[in-house]
Scaffold this motif. Structure first.
Motif, PDB file in Angstrom:
ATOM      1  N   GLU B 257      32.968  37.863  44.305  1.00 38.66           N
ATOM      2  CA  GLU B 257      32.452  39.224  44.255  1.00 38.66           C
ATOM      3  C   GLU B 257      33.585  40.098  43.757  1.00 38.66           C
ATOM      4  OE1 GLU B 257      30.817  41.900  44.500  1.00 38.66           O
ATOM      5  OE2 GLU B 257      28.983  41.709  45.640  1.00 38.66           O
ATOM      6  N   HIS B 258      33.291  41.367  43.549  1.00 38.88           N
ATOM      7  CA  HIS B 258      34.325  42.362  43.296  1.00 38.88           C
ATOM      8  C   HIS B 258      34.415  43.246  44.533  1.00 38.88           C
ATOM      9  CE1 HIS B 258      33.797  41.883  38.713  1.00 38.88           C
ATOM     10  NE2 HIS B 258      34.997  41.421  39.052  1.00 38.88           N
ATOM     11  N   SER B 377      40.982  60.305  47.045  1.00 37.06           N
ATOM     12  CA  SER B 377      40.735  58.992  47.644  1.00 37.06           C
ATOM     13  C   SER B 377      40.840  57.916  46.575  1.00 37.06           C
ATOM     14  CB  SER B 377      39.337  58.972  48.270  1.00 37.06           C
ATOM     15  OG  SER B 377      38.927  57.651  48.521  1.00 37.06           O
ATOM     16  N   ILE B 378      41.396  56.792  46.936  1.00 37.51           N
ATOM     17  CA  ILE B 378      41.534  55.685  45.981  1.00 37.51           C
ATOM     18  C   ILE B 378      40.760  54.481  46.498  1.00 37.51           C
ATOM     19  CG2 ILE B 378      43.153  54.013  44.998  1.00 37.51           C
ATOM     20  CD1 ILE B 378      45.202  56.233  44.837  1.00 37.51           C
ATOM     21  N   VAL B 379      39.842  54.013  45.690  1.00 35.20           N
ATOM     22  CA  VAL B 379      39.121  52.775  45.985  1.00 35.20           C
ATOM     23  C   VAL B 379      39.664  51.704  45.064  1.00 35.20           C
ATOM     24  CG1 VAL B 379      36.894  51.591  45.914  1.00 35.20           C
ATOM     25  CG2 VAL B 379      37.041  53.936  46.767  1.00 35.20           C
ATOM     26  N   VAL B 380      40.125  50.639  45.658  1.00 32.28           N
ATOM     27  CA  VAL B 380      40.653  49.532  44.874  1.00 32.28           C
ATOM     28  C   VAL B 380      39.497  48.612  44.500  1.00 32.28           C
ATOM     29  CG1 VAL B 380      42.024  47.422  45.052  1.00 32.28           C
ATOM     30  CG2 VAL B 380      42.979  49.597  45.794  1.00 32.28           C
ATOM     31  N   GLU B 381      39.423  48.265  43.226  1.00 29.30           N
ATOM     32  CA  GLU B 381      38.445  47.275  42.753  1.00 29.30           C
ATOM     33  C   GLU B 381      39.242  46.038  42.352  1.00 29.30           C
ATOM     34  OE1 GLU B 381      35.806  50.857  40.753  1.00 29.30           O
ATOM     35  OE2 GLU B 381      35.783  48.880  39.824  1.00 29.30           O
ATOM     36  N   LEU B 382      38.869  44.962  42.932  1.00 29.06           N
ATOM     37  CA  LEU B 382      39.766  43.810  42.942  1.00 29.06           C
ATOM     38  C   LEU B 382      39.127  42.578  42.334  1.00 29.06           C
ATOM     39  CD1 LEU B 382      42.460  42.769  44.245  1.00 29.06           C
ATOM     40  CD2 LEU B 382      41.127  42.301  46.300  1.00 29.06           C
ATOM     41  N   GLU B 383      39.912  41.850  41.556  1.00 34.14           N
ATOM     42  CA  GLU B 383      39.501  40.512  41.155  1.00 34.14           C
ATOM     43  C   GLU B 383      39.587  39.615  42.382  1.00 34.14           C
ATOM     44  OE1 GLU B 383      42.371  38.559  38.628  1.00 34.14           O
ATOM     45  OE2 GLU B 383      41.067  36.820  38.250  1.00 34.14           O
ATOM     46  N   GLN B 384      38.575  38.790  42.591  1.00 38.40           N
ATOM     47  CA  GLN B 384      38.662  37.808  43.662  1.00 38.40           C
ATOM     48  C   GLN B 384      39.153  36.489  43.079  1.00 38.40           C
ATOM     49  OE1 GLN B 384      35.109  37.013  46.051  1.00 38.40           O
ATOM     50  NE2 GLN B 384      36.049  35.170  46.900  1.00 38.40           N
ATOM     51  N   TRP B 410      30.627  34.136  51.920  1.00 33.85           N
ATOM     52  CA  TRP B 410      31.607  34.815  51.075  1.00 33.85           C
ATOM     53  C   TRP B 410      32.955  34.785  51.781  1.00 33.85           C
ATOM     54  CZ3 TRP B 410      32.326  40.777  50.572  1.00 33.85           C
ATOM     55  CH2 TRP B 410      33.276  41.045  49.573  1.00 33.85           C
ATOM     56  N   GLN B 411      33.961  34.261  51.093  1.00 34.43           N
ATOM     57  CA  GLN B 411      35.291  34.159  51.679  1.00 34.43           C
ATOM     58  C   GLN B 411      36.334  34.681  50.700  1.00 34.43           C
ATOM     59  OE1 GLN B 411      36.025  33.290  54.750  1.00 34.43           O
ATOM     60  NE2 GLN B 411      33.893  32.805  55.248  1.00 34.43           N
ATOM     61  N   MET B 412      37.362  35.293  51.228  1.00 33.57           N
ATOM     62  CA  MET B 412      38.528  35.667  50.437  1.00 33.57           C
ATOM     63  C   MET B 412      39.776  35.314  51.225  1.00 33.57           C
ATOM     64  SD  MET B 412      37.671  39.278  48.581  1.00 33.57           S
ATOM     65  CE  MET B 412      37.308  40.206  50.071  1.00 33.57           C
ATOM     66  N   GLY B 413      40.954  35.484  50.581  1.00 30.40           N
ATOM     67  CA  GLY B 413      42.150  35.003  51.255  1.00 30.40           C
ATOM     68  C   GLY B 413      43.369  35.877  51.079  1.00 30.40           C
ATOM     69  N   SER B 414      44.523  35.236  51.193  1.00 33.51           N
ATOM     70  CA  SER B 414      45.781  35.971  51.246  1.00 33.51           C
ATOM     71  C   SER B 414      46.167  36.578  49.905  1.00 33.51           C
ATOM     72  CB  SER B 414      46.900  35.049  51.739  1.00 33.51           C
ATOM     73  OG  SER B 414      46.983  33.912  50.901  1.00 33.51           O
ATOM     74  N   LEU B 415      45.747  35.977  48.815  1.00 31.65           N
ATOM     75  CA  LEU B 415      46.122  36.516  47.506  1.00 31.65           C
ATOM     76  C   LEU B 415      45.492  37.883  47.278  1.00 31.65           C
ATOM     77  CD1 LEU B 415      47.707  36.065  44.954  1.00 31.65           C
ATOM     78  CD2 LEU B 415      45.856  34.640  44.072  1.00 31.65           C
ATOM     79  N   GLU B 416      44.288  38.064  47.771  1.00 28.87           N
ATOM     80  CA  GLU B 416      43.643  39.379  47.650  1.00 28.87           C
ATOM     81  C   GLU B 416      44.402  40.422  48.489  1.00 28.87           C
ATOM     82  OE1 GLU B 416      42.019  36.555  48.078  1.00 28.87           O
ATOM     83  OE2 GLU B 416      40.424  36.425  46.583  1.00 28.87           O
ATOM     84  N   PHE B 494      31.118  32.348  35.212  1.00 27.00           N
ATOM     85  CA  PHE B 494      32.472  32.915  35.152  1.00 27.00           C
ATOM     86  C   PHE B 494      33.468  32.001  35.849  1.00 27.00           C
ATOM     87  CE2 PHE B 494      31.592  37.798  34.749  1.00 27.00           C
ATOM     88  CZ  PHE B 494      30.695  37.555  33.721  1.00 27.00           C
ATOM     89  N   THR B 495      34.567  31.688  35.176  1.00 23.91           N
ATOM     90  CA  THR B 495      35.615  30.884  35.773  1.00 23.91           C
ATOM     91  C   THR B 495      36.477  31.751  36.693  1.00 23.91           C
ATOM     92  OG1 THR B 495      35.653  29.632  33.695  1.00 23.91           O
ATOM     93  CG2 THR B 495      37.439  29.219  35.262  1.00 23.91           C
ATOM     94  N   THR B 496      36.823  32.921  36.213  1.00 24.62           N
ATOM     95  CA  THR B 496      37.451  33.960  37.018  1.00 24.62           C
ATOM     96  C   THR B 496      36.723  35.252  36.681  1.00 24.62           C
ATOM     97  OG1 THR B 496      39.126  34.313  35.314  1.00 24.62           O
ATOM     98  CG2 THR B 496      39.729  32.874  37.156  1.00 24.62           C
ATOM     99  N   CYS B 497      37.043  36.328  37.415  1.00 30.22           N
ATOM    100  CA  CYS B 497      36.157  37.491  37.244  1.00 30.22           C
ATOM    101  C   CYS B 497      36.849  38.804  36.927  1.00 30.22           C
ATOM    102  CB  CYS B 497      35.273  37.650  38.483  1.00 30.22           C
ATOM    103  SG  CYS B 497      36.196  38.007  39.992  1.00 30.22           S
ATOM    104  N   GLY B 498      38.175  38.858  36.852  1.00 32.35           N
ATOM    105  CA  GLY B 498      38.849  40.113  36.560  1.00 32.35           C
ATOM    106  C   GLY B 498      38.389  41.224  37.490  1.00 32.35           C
ATOM    107  N   PHE B 499      38.591  42.465  37.051  1.00 28.14           N
ATOM    108  CA  PHE B 499      38.029  43.576  37.828  1.00 28.14           C
ATOM    109  C   PHE B 499      36.900  44.266  37.087  1.00 28.14           C
ATOM    110  CE2 PHE B 499      39.409  47.186  35.405  1.00 28.14           C
ATOM    111  CZ  PHE B 499      40.696  46.946  34.951  1.00 28.14           C
ATOM    112  N   ALA B 500      36.679  43.851  35.830  1.00 35.82           N
ATOM    113  CA  ALA B 500      35.645  44.501  35.031  1.00 35.82           C
ATOM    114  C   ALA B 500      34.264  44.147  35.558  1.00 35.82           C
ATOM    115  CB  ALA B 500      35.767  44.054  33.576  1.00 35.82           C
TER     116      ALA B 500
END
Lengths: 132, 521
Positions: B257-258, B377-384, B410-416, B494-500
């Protein structure tokens, strides 16, 4: 800490942030200032007085800094460290010199995290001086 | 032409050259790119022209991972798919996103960004975005300038915005295309492989009332979205018990996800700062907005995922409230649709969210609407990062067609987390150095994430692209490894997803797939 802490902290940080910027800000927009901090380096004290508009609020930030760096809990030590960073062990220090040093702190990533706020070490030390 | 399967009285066995499953953004693009006198195309779409509560209920599923919206609320089963309610935000993936980065496990597409540039430009026409130009030189003006001064490692990247509703916009074209038949109310339940499992012999579909058809096609393209694509492949398990294309247990894995996370606030040092490029402008009907990020060298040096910051002139805590409001609104939509009515006012009926937030940190209402607001306010949009443990599987519950529902973990980790923290530190450094202001990082929850973290309704990676069948479900032409005539379209590849935002890349890949199929003998 109560809500008053956060409100006061936000106010001084807003003032710090606007002061550090280049634009001149009308003093009528701010409450009247407190007397100079109780430090023996009178030149530095006068410069701080001109730079920080609400020293009572600055002292709150300063106390947070000293809580992380208790070894610097001395007005003379803080003054000396500020002067050393400016390369001005003696003599006059003006507002612009402090502003420049704050900018250099960011350049060198000499940044302090105080409850989430990312501040220059010099500006944190200036606030710390206001606790005395 | 459109045919409603509920009223269809033709043969139950349908033959065609190309069968496209799903008439969302990818499916519609493919149908229009592929249509010609020499090629018969059959599109199978679950929904109709408008939302139907019973059809929409087929999108129900369960969530067992990070907090997420109800799955039924994040997909739309009707002509046009998710373009029905997307925000229309577009940007191509960056070159960096296609690279193999040693600090991002499972990164590295089998194609380059350069290989897609021609397709991105054509995708722009489908998304009605004007000239294919994302340069800040093109979009920044004296009225909407870039950040002033030397901002070091910070760069500005542009996203464009125009919410084209593909179902409405291209309905007539589809209707008059002589070689395209779009079957509505046609819910695909299974892909039937040949006996050797090496090709798809039939696609089975039926209405909610059980009227069934089978489509035999030379080529089959699955274009039902990042979650549903995986579900269909996993569900088709008559020959291979684990599903089609799943010989290496990859289908459904690497769900990305983003995450959109309100992580910090920028206290401005100057009241004369012009941030209009960053808060968004309308340029002849197209939204233009600048996003702060870091240059590629910094991202690599700092071992960070791709990331950007969107600026908003409300307080961070009001942004958190708005994020929570989005969750509740999604639930409301789901409830409304279940009852067979459309919600009248999106998000207006929200419970008291203030209790979710530390009242001490709520900023004054006046600051949010000041002409020269002092904080942003800043919202970060992140590549997972691709994570095999983040996955779509099948639930033990079934829908009314007898298909097993979806289960999302849905899982994310330390790199995020590292990326967000480091981004805040570097942003703090650069805005402080440039005299722009000071960053305040918001506190994290006990689980290490931030309040108000939410997904963007971007479902990606579940049938990822890789040349090696042990690392991907589809090859560089989006063909399912080991199945000669089955292709996948959409963000599931998608292999990876960037932030776009994924839509422009979805359309570009669909165009590329169409070109590939047109070139096959």
């Amino acid at each position: 800490m109560g809500s008053e802490f956060f409100i006061a902290r936000r106010r001084v940080l807003r003032q710090l942030a606007t002061t550090i910027g280049a634009a001149a800000i009308s003093s009528s927009a701010y409450p009247s200032r407190n007397p100079t901090c109780g430090i023996s380096d009178t030149n530095l004290a006068v410069t701080i007085d001109a730079l920080i508009l609400d020293q009572a609020s600055a002292a709150i930030i300063g106390e947070a800094y000293l809580a992380q760096h208790n070894e610097e809990r001395s007005a003379d030590l803080l003054s000396r460290k500020i002067r050393e960073s400016l390369g001005a062990k003696t003599g006059e220090i003006d507002q612009q010199a402090l502003l420049n040093q704050i900018r250099v702190d960011f350049e060198r990533t000499d940044i302090i995290n105080l409850h989430g706020w990312l501040l220059s070490r010099t500006e944190a030390r200036l606030c710390a001086l206001c606790t005395f | 032409m459109f045919i409603n399967l509920t009223e269809y009285s033709g043969p139950a066995e349908i033959e065609t050259d190309i069968c496209i499953v799903g008439a969302g953004i990818a499916g519609i693009t493919l149908a229009l790119e592929l249509e010609s006198a020499s090629r018969d195309i059959c599109v199978l779409e679950s929904g109709s022209f408008v939302h139907n509560a019973e059809t929409q209920s087929l999108a129900e599923g369960e969530n067992i991972g990070l907090p997420y919206y109800p799955l039924i609320a994040t997909r739309s089963r009707l002509l046009g798919g998710s373009s029905f309610d997307w925000a229309g935000i577009s940007r191509p993936l960056d070159e960096l996103d296609f690279e193999q980065r040693e600090y991002v496990p499972h990164s590295g597409w089998p194609i380059t960004r350069a290989a897609l540039d021609e397709h991105f430009e054509r995708a722009h026409r489908y998304c009605q975005l004007g000239p294919y130009n994302y340069s800040t030189d093109f979009w920044a003006t004296s009225d909407a300038p870039l950040l002033p001064g030397d901002v070091g490692d910070l760069v500005t990247k542009i996203k464009l915005e125009k919410p084209v509703r593909f179902g409405r916009e291209y309905r007539k074209q589809l209707d008059v295309a002589p070689s395209v038949r779009v079957f509505l109310s046609a819910n695909v339940t299974e892909f039937e492989p040949a006996d050797d499992g090496a090709s798809i012999s039939k696609v089975h579909a039926k209405t909610l009332d059980g009227k069934a058809v089978s489509v035999s096609a030379k080529k089959v393209i699955v274009a039902t979205g990042g979650i549903e694509n995986a579900r269909l492949l996993l569900s088709s398990n008559k020959i291979h018990s684990t599903g089609i294309g799943n010989q290496h247990d990859l289908v459904g894995r690497f769900f990305m996800e983003h995450p959109l996370i309100p992580t910090m606030e920028l206290q401005l040092a100057r009241s004369d700062l012009n941030l209009s490029l960053y808060t968004g402008q309308d340029r002849d009907g197209i939204g233009v907005k600048g996003y702060l990020t870091l240059n590629d060298d910094t991202l690599r040096r700092e071992r960070m995922l791709n990331v950007c910051a969107t600026l908003d002139f409300i307080s961070a805590d009001q942004r958190v409230a708005k994020s929570l409001k989005g969750v509740l609104s999604a639930v409301r939509i789901w409830n409304s649709i279940k009852q067979g009515e459309m919600p009248r006012d999106f998000g207006a009926h929200v419970a008291n969210l203030v209790s979710d937030i530390d009242r001490v940190m709520i900023y004054s209402y006046e600051r949010a609407f000041m002409r020269s607001p002092e904080s942003v306010s800043i919202v970060v949009e992140l590549e997972q990062a691709p994570n095999p443990a983040s996955r779509v599987t099948l639930s033990s519950d079934v829908d009314r067609l007898g298909m097993r529902k979806t289960k999302l973990n849905w899982q994310m980790g330390s790199l995020e987390k590292h990326t967000i923290n480091r981004f805040g530190e570097l942003l703090g450094k650069e805005v402080g150095r440039a005299g722009i202001g000071r960053i305040r990082m918001l506190q994290r929850n006990e689980d290490g994430w931030w309040a108000g973290m939410r997904g963007a309704w971007h479902h990606m990676g579940t049938t990822r692209m890789h040349a090696d069948p042990k690392q991907g479900v589809v090859d560089s032409n989006c063909r399912v490894h080991g199945v000669s005539n089955l292709y996948v379209a959409g963000s599931s590849v998608f292999t990876t997803c960037g932030f776009a935002n994924p839509t422009l890349t979805i359309v570009a890949l669909a165009i590329r797939l169409a070109d590939h199929l047109k070139g096959l003998k």
